[in-house]
Scaffold this motif. Structure first.
Motif, PDB file in Angstrom:
ATOM      1  N   GLU A   1     -15.394  -9.504  22.367  1.00 27.85           N
ATOM      2  CA  GLU A   1     -15.765  -8.147  21.983  1.00 27.85           C
ATOM      3  C   GLU A   1     -16.282  -7.349  23.178  1.00 27.85           C
ATOM      4  O   GLU A   1     -15.931  -6.178  23.361  1.00 27.85           O
ATOM      5  CB  GLU A   1     -16.816  -8.186  20.870  1.00 27.85           C
ATOM      6  N   GLN A   2     -17.108  -7.985  23.999  1.00 29.93           N
ATOM      7  CA  GLN A   2     -17.585  -7.310  25.204  1.00 29.93           C
ATOM      8  C   GLN A   2     -16.450  -7.026  26.169  1.00 29.93           C
ATOM      9  O   GLN A   2     -16.390  -5.962  26.789  1.00 29.93           O
ATOM     10  CB  GLN A   2     -18.638  -8.170  25.907  1.00 29.93           C
ATOM     11  N   GLY A   3     -15.556  -7.985  26.309  1.00 34.94           N
ATOM     12  CA  GLY A   3     -14.427  -7.803  27.207  1.00 34.94           C
ATOM     13  C   GLY A   3     -13.524  -6.663  26.775  1.00 34.94           C
ATOM     14  O   GLY A   3     -13.052  -5.867  27.601  1.00 34.94           O
ATOM     15  N   ASP A   4     -13.282  -6.562  25.466  1.00 36.31           N
ATOM     16  CA  ASP A   4     -12.390  -5.525  24.951  1.00 36.31           C
ATOM     17  C   ASP A   4     -12.960  -4.120  25.179  1.00 36.31           C
ATOM     18  O   ASP A   4     -12.258  -3.228  25.657  1.00 36.31           O
ATOM     19  CB  ASP A   4     -12.138  -5.745  23.460  1.00 36.31           C
ATOM     20  N   ILE A   5     -14.226  -3.905  24.828  1.00 34.13           N
ATOM     21  CA  ILE A   5     -14.811  -2.581  25.018  1.00 34.13           C
ATOM     22  C   ILE A   5     -14.946  -2.255  26.502  1.00 34.13           C
ATOM     23  O   ILE A   5     -14.754  -1.116  26.925  1.00 34.13           O
ATOM     24  CB  ILE A   5     -16.186  -2.461  24.299  1.00 34.13           C
TER      25      ILE A   5
ATOM     26  N   SER B 178     -33.112   4.044  22.819  1.00 35.75           N
ATOM     27  CA  SER B 178     -33.438   2.893  21.975  1.00 35.75           C
ATOM     28  C   SER B 178     -32.546   1.707  22.327  1.00 35.75           C
ATOM     29  O   SER B 178     -31.469   1.853  22.926  1.00 35.75           O
ATOM     30  CB  SER B 178     -33.262   3.250  20.502  1.00 35.75           C
ATOM     31  N   LEU B 179     -32.992   0.531  21.926  1.00 37.35           N
ATOM     32  CA  LEU B 179     -32.221  -0.686  22.161  1.00 37.35           C
ATOM     33  C   LEU B 179     -30.871  -0.577  21.469  1.00 37.35           C
ATOM     34  O   LEU B 179     -30.782  -0.101  20.335  1.00 37.35           O
ATOM     35  CB  LEU B 179     -33.000  -1.885  21.616  1.00 37.35           C
ATOM     36  N   LYS B 180     -29.809  -1.018  22.150  1.00 36.30           N
ATOM     37  CA  LYS B 180     -28.450  -0.918  21.626  1.00 36.30           C
ATOM     38  C   LYS B 180     -27.907  -2.290  21.243  1.00 36.30           C
ATOM     39  O   LYS B 180     -28.314  -3.306  21.803  1.00 36.30           O
ATOM     40  CB  LYS B 180     -27.523  -0.292  22.679  1.00 36.30           C
ATOM     41  N   ASP B 181     -26.958  -2.297  20.303  1.00 33.41           N
ATOM     42  CA  ASP B 181     -26.238  -3.539  20.051  1.00 33.41           C
ATOM     43  C   ASP B 181     -25.402  -3.870  21.280  1.00 33.41           C
ATOM     44  O   ASP B 181     -25.150  -3.017  22.135  1.00 33.41           O
ATOM     45  CB  ASP B 181     -25.364  -3.406  18.800  1.00 33.41           C
ATOM     46  N   PHE B 182     -24.943  -5.114  21.374  1.00 32.37           N
ATOM     47  CA  PHE B 182     -24.360  -5.557  22.642  1.00 32.37           C
ATOM     48  C   PHE B 182     -23.013  -4.906  22.945  1.00 32.37           C
ATOM     49  O   PHE B 182     -22.587  -4.891  24.106  1.00 32.37           O
ATOM     50  CB  PHE B 182     -24.254  -7.091  22.685  1.00 32.37           C
ATOM     51  N   ILE B 183     -22.341  -4.347  21.948  1.00 33.52           N
ATOM     52  CA  ILE B 183     -21.087  -3.638  22.210  1.00 33.52           C
ATOM     53  C   ILE B 183     -21.375  -2.249  22.752  1.00 33.52           C
ATOM     54  O   ILE B 183     -20.854  -1.846  23.802  1.00 33.52           O
ATOM     55  CB  ILE B 183     -20.246  -3.541  20.922  1.00 33.52           C
ATOM     56  N   ASN B 184     -22.196  -1.492  22.058  1.00 37.29           N
ATOM     57  CA  ASN B 184     -22.504  -0.133  22.516  1.00 37.29           C
ATOM     58  C   ASN B 184     -23.367  -0.131  23.771  1.00 37.29           C
ATOM     59  O   ASN B 184     -23.404   0.867  24.492  1.00 37.29           O
ATOM     60  CB  ASN B 184     -23.153   0.665  21.386  1.00 37.29           C
ATOM     61  N   LEU B 185     -24.041  -1.250  24.048  1.00 40.83           N
ATOM     62  CA  LEU B 185     -24.760  -1.351  25.316  1.00 40.83           C
ATOM     63  C   LEU B 185     -23.788  -1.262  26.487  1.00 40.83           C
ATOM     64  O   LEU B 185     -24.108  -0.669  27.524  1.00 40.83           O
ATOM     65  CB  LEU B 185     -25.542  -2.665  25.376  1.00 40.83           C
TER      66      LEU B 185
ATOM     67  N   ALA C 111     -13.107 -13.260  36.771  1.00 38.74           N
ATOM     68  CA  ALA C 111     -12.692 -14.615  37.151  1.00 38.74           C
ATOM     69  C   ALA C 111     -13.723 -15.655  36.748  1.00 38.74           C
ATOM     70  O   ALA C 111     -13.376 -16.747  36.289  1.00 38.74           O
ATOM     71  CB  ALA C 111     -12.441 -14.671  38.658  1.00 38.74           C
ATOM     72  N   GLN C 112     -15.020 -15.315  36.884  1.00 39.94           N
ATOM     73  CA  GLN C 112     -16.071 -16.300  36.661  1.00 39.94           C
ATOM     74  C   GLN C 112     -16.654 -16.275  35.250  1.00 39.94           C
ATOM     75  O   GLN C 112     -17.073 -17.322  34.740  1.00 39.94           O
ATOM     76  CB  GLN C 112     -17.209 -16.055  37.662  1.00 39.94           C
ATOM     77  N   TYR C 113     -16.691 -15.121  34.586  1.00 39.36           N
ATOM     78  CA  TYR C 113     -17.480 -14.980  33.372  1.00 39.36           C
ATOM     79  C   TYR C 113     -16.693 -14.496  32.155  1.00 39.36           C
ATOM     80  O   TYR C 113     -17.279 -14.290  31.095  1.00 39.36           O
ATOM     81  CB  TYR C 113     -18.647 -14.019  33.619  1.00 39.36           C
ATOM     82  N   ASP C 114     -15.384 -14.322  32.286  1.00 33.65           N
ATOM     83  CA  ASP C 114     -14.588 -13.909  31.146  1.00 33.65           C
ATOM     84  C   ASP C 114     -14.445 -15.068  30.160  1.00 33.65           C
ATOM     85  O   ASP C 114     -14.264 -16.224  30.563  1.00 33.65           O
ATOM     86  CB  ASP C 114     -13.204 -13.455  31.615  1.00 33.65           C
ATOM     87  N   TRP C 115     -14.514 -14.768  28.873  1.00 38.60           N
ATOM     88  CA  TRP C 115     -14.475 -15.808  27.845  1.00 38.60           C
ATOM     89  C   TRP C 115     -13.195 -16.632  27.894  1.00 38.60           C
ATOM     90  O   TRP C 115     -13.186 -17.808  27.510  1.00 38.60           O
ATOM     91  CB  TRP C 115     -14.625 -15.160  26.462  1.00 38.60           C
ATOM     92  N   ARG C 116     -12.115 -16.058  28.394  1.00 44.30           N
ATOM     93  CA  ARG C 116     -10.839 -16.771  28.450  1.00 44.30           C
ATOM     94  C   ARG C 116     -10.798 -17.823  29.550  1.00 44.30           C
ATOM     95  O   ARG C 116      -9.866 -18.637  29.586  1.00 44.30           O
ATOM     96  CB  ARG C 116      -9.695 -15.766  28.652  1.00 44.30           C
ATOM     97  N   ASN C 117     -11.778 -17.820  30.441  1.00 49.01           N
ATOM     98  CA  ASN C 117     -11.776 -18.743  31.585  1.00 49.01           C
ATOM     99  C   ASN C 117     -12.849 -19.821  31.493  1.00 49.01           C
ATOM    100  O   ASN C 117     -13.245 -20.389  32.507  1.00 49.01           O
ATOM    101  CB  ASN C 117     -11.980 -17.938  32.878  1.00 49.01           C
TER     102      ASN C 117
END
Length: 390
Positions: free
Chosen positions: A194-198, A274-281, A374-380
């Motif tokens: 979800e983070q990667g997509d946004i 205000s604090l945001k959800d992790f997608i809108n952050l 390269a290092q932190y994407d969920w696909r890797n």
């Protein structure tokens, strides 16, 4: 601030699915890992349980290992989970109680390997005073002392139930091994689909709009919790001094932070969101030029991961961070971000601002994004996860 506009997302927790759906995720692989996290949240639970399960389930290559997450509300059905898994992971918020002890005892009887997953130095009572001081809590309040000693004591008791630990970096691994005498395996944090997509959408919009910006330079501090006043104090005065002579500079604070006296003279140029959800952050991070990560330098902060770097890198914000253990390893000075000693924040920020003045920040942003993907994407992450359990 970048002028590309991404419409706010209507957020819902991607982990709010039925027990049967989660049980199906667990039983897909040959080696099955059940995460137990008492109450899901958007921070540690997401990084340490949900993201791992998702990476194994949706990754581009089939994995021998499968994983899923279970919570306190699932306790009555955990017998079925333990009968079907090969390993039980007790996460840091699964503080010792009767149910946690029963889970571990049943897992032990069935011959399951038990891990304790922790991403902070919150299991060794000898660090309680340091932790409380770092978090700037009320050291004169006996109730606060009771809370933190109980929390750390119960986390340590859960750790004692395990065969080994899973941690985020080798600095924390060394302390986990020293305290427990048990093996500590390293699984760094990473961002999810979800983070990667946004973030991809944000990056594409910036490219489409030729990285157009308004006339201001926005520094941003994403505090995340109400315990970072002392971290922010490292940069409040340097920022205020820069704002004294550079009228373009604006400060954005997202989350919790008490008022900072040095910045009071520039209060009209400080915006608190205000604090945001992790997608809108990710939208908020992607809108600013410079991402600030000030941290005190002590054993507690050196155990923390570099997540604030990679979450900024994938949306095109330059990170300036204190040189704690994780950030020293993630950031190569001037190549994919910047490190600043406590006494050099003003100098470092002035240099980074000058990159935007000259338009030379673009290559650095591309390098940091490539590195983060390269290092932190969920696909890797499949091989890293498998190396912990197989």
């Amino acid at each position: 601030m970048y002028t590309s506009s991404i419409v706010p997302y209507t957020y819902s927790n991607p982990w709010d699915v039925s027990f049967e759906q989660r049980f199906d995720l667990l039983t897909r692989g040959k080696y099955r890992v059940a995460y137990y996290y008492a109450t899901p949240d958007t921070s540690t639970f997401r990084y340490r349980a949900f993201n791992v399960s998702q990476a194994l389930a949706l990754g581009p290559e089939e994995s021998t290992v499968s994983a899923s997450w279970f919570v306190a509300d699932d306790f009555a059905r955990m017998g079925r989970v333990l009968d079907s898994c090969d390993a039980l992971v007790l996460c840091r918020n699964s503080l010792y109680n009767g149910k946690v002890a029963r889970l571990a005892a049943r897992a032990r009887t069935l011959g399951r390997r038990i891990y304790f997953d922790v991403d902070d130095l919150v299991f060794d009572p000898s660090y309680t005073h340091l932790l409380m001081d770092t978090l700037n809590v009320d050291l004169n309040n006996d109730g606060v002392w009771d809370y933190w000693h109980a929390y750390i004591g119960r986390a340590g008791a859960t750790f004692e139930l395990a065969d080994a630990a899973i941690v985020t970096n080798d600095f924390l691994a060394e302390r986990a091994q020293k305290w427990s005498g048990k093996e500590a395996k390293i699984l760094p944090n990473f961002y999810n689909k979800e983070q990667g997509d946004i973030s991809e959408e944000i990056w594409v919009c910036k490219e489409r709009d030729s990285w157009s910006r308004d006339e201001y330079i926005h520094l941003a501090y994403f505090s995340g919790s109400p315990s970072h006043d002392r971290d922010f104090s490292l940069i409040a005065d340097p920022i205020a001094k820069i704002m004294d002579y550079d009228s373009r500079v604006r400060l954005i604070i997202v989350g919790f932070l008490n008022n900072s006296t040095p910045l009071s003279r520039h209060s009209d140029r400080v915006t608190i969101l205000s604090l945001k959800d992790f997608i809108n952050l990710q939208r908020e991070i992607g809108a600013v030029e410079i991402n600030l990560v000030p941290l005190q330098d002590n054993p507690f902060t050196n155990c923390k991961s570099e997540l604030k770097y990679f979450e900024a890198a994938i949306v095109g914000a330059v990170t300036v961070a204190s040189p704690t253990h994780a950030y020293r390893h993630a950031i190569k000075q001037g190549e994919n971000g910047f490190l600043s000693a406590a006494h050099k924040w003003k100098e470092t920020l002035e240099h980074v601002i000058s990159l935007f003045d000259s338009g030379s920040q673009r290559e650095l942003l591309c390098r940091s994004r490539q590195h983060a993907m390269a290092q932190y994407d969920w696909r890797n992450q499949k091989e890293k996860i498998e190396s912990v359990f197989l």
